[in-house]
Enzyme design. Structure first.
Site, short mmCIF file in Angstrom:
data_model
loop_
_atom_site.label_atom_id
_atom_site.label_comp_id
_atom_site.label_asym_id
_atom_site.label_seq_id
_atom_site.Cartn_x
_atom_site.Cartn_y
_atom_site.Cartn_z
N CYS A 116 0.82 -1.24 0.04
CA CYS A 116 -0.02 -0.02 -0.01
C CYS A 116 1.04 1.39 -0.11
CB CYS A 116 -1.08 -0.06 1.23
SG CYS A 116 -1.91 -1.43 1.38
N HIS A 241 -3.10 6.74 1.88
CA HIS A 241 -3.47 5.59 1.24
C HIS A 241 -5.04 5.27 1.65
CE1 HIS A 241 -4.11 1.50 0.28
NE2 HIS A 241 -4.05 1.13 1.76
N ASN A 271 -10.39 -0.24 -1.23
CA ASN A 271 -8.97 -0.33 -1.28
C ASN A 271 -7.97 -0.87 -2.17
OD1 ASN A 271 -6.01 -0.71 -0.37
ND2 ASN A 271 -6.75 -1.38 1.63
#
Length: 315
Positions: A116, A241, A271
């Site tokens: 990430c 993020h 995500n």
């Protein structure tokens, strides 16, 4: 050496697969509900790539859009960096396949797997390469197909993920328009976010990640601002993020970016791991929500419990 003092982001681009999966549709697949997902992670929809849409295809689409926005051709790029943790094949790597798809000449091609936090690591690497004179112009891409490593029977993880890619073109500048990176990790907690096994499957310890992110990351993000010579109050935008709205909002608040636009692309995209920061930033710029030259904090965190952040000037 180039004799120039810094680098800059020239242009951005993003791409998402056409298929959209809603929370209600997920509720027909696993025991969950729109209310349960929305209240816990803030996600309402996510884009899902098909079996014939590999990571390098997503990345190439985003890269092509960034090049077009910059008014450049593939021949203008001499370095391709792709941040991804979901590519199936090891060789050719994703960057090489992107270069081939775009018809590039002979760029250096490298993949970075920092999950990430991959894009902010890759952006820093491009900045360093351009400053050192080893690259003239770089294409930096974050791309992940998280739905390809998801257990669709696990409601704690399958509700989180989406697919997509975001890209940035980086070139030399006579001033520092990409600020110094601050990066690091917590190796002993690396088990908290995993993509392991054969075939690989995404798993995480959600509460551990939430506690770490909301308590440990805000002071680190403030140090990123200090390195760039800006205060949190001066930030025009904060692009964290896009993991979970319940992480994004408190972290942004604790940073003290009271005048900033806060990226919340997680609501419609889920995500998307390494794709989340460049994709969210590209959308903000496309919508005209950040003025050219304004300071923007980019901060990636997650897998390996890695983190990396820098302040850039908006293209």
């Amino acid at each position: 050496m180039t004799g120039l003092r810094g680098s800059r982001v020239v242009a951005l681009g993003h791409y998402q697969p056409a298929k959209v999966l809603t929370n209600d549709e997920l509720a027909a697949m696993v025991e969950t509900s729109d209310e349960w997902i929305s209240s816990r992670v803030g996600i309402r929809t996510r884009h899902v790539a098909g079996p014939d849409e590999p990571v390098d295809e997503l990345a190439a689409h985003a890269g092509a859009k960034a090049l077009a926005a910059a008014g450049l051709t593939p021949a203008d790029i001499d370095l391709v960096l792709v941040a991804t943790s979901t590519a199936i094949d090891r060789s050719p790597n994703t960057a090489a396949r992107v270069a081939a798809r775009l018809g590039m000449g002979s760029p250096a091609v490298m993949d970075l797997n920092v999950v990430c936090a991959g894009f902010t690591h890759a952006l820093a690497t491009a900045d360093h390469a351009v400053r050192a004179g080893s690259s003239t112009r770089a294409l930096v891409i974050g791309a992940d197909k998280m739905t390809g490593v998801t257990d669709w029977t696990d409601r704690t993880t399958c509700v989180l993920v989406g697919d997509g890619a975001g890209a940035a073109v980086v070139e030399a500048a006579d001033e520092e328009l990409i600020g110094p990176v601050l990066w690091g990790s917590v190796p002993e907690m690396g088990h908290a976010v995993r993509i392991e096994g054969t075939p690989p499957v995404f798993a995480q310890e959600g509460q551990a990640v939430y506690r770490w992110a909301t308590t440990q990351l805000p002071p680190i993000a403030r140090r990123v601002c200090e390195r760039a010579g800006v205060t949190p109050e001066e930030l025009a935008a904060v692009v964290l993020h896009q993991a979970n709205l319940r992480i994004i909002e408190p972290v942004a608040r604790k940073i003290g970016a009271v005048n900033a636009v806060i990226a919340r692309d997680v609501v419609e995209s889920g995500n998307t791991s390494a794709a989340s920061i460049p994709m969210a930033l590209s959308k903000l710029v496309e919508r005209g929500e950040i003025r050219t030259g304004a300071p923007v904090l980019l901060f990636g965190f997650g897998g390996n419990l890695s983190y990396a952040g820098q302040v850039i000037r908006c293209p």
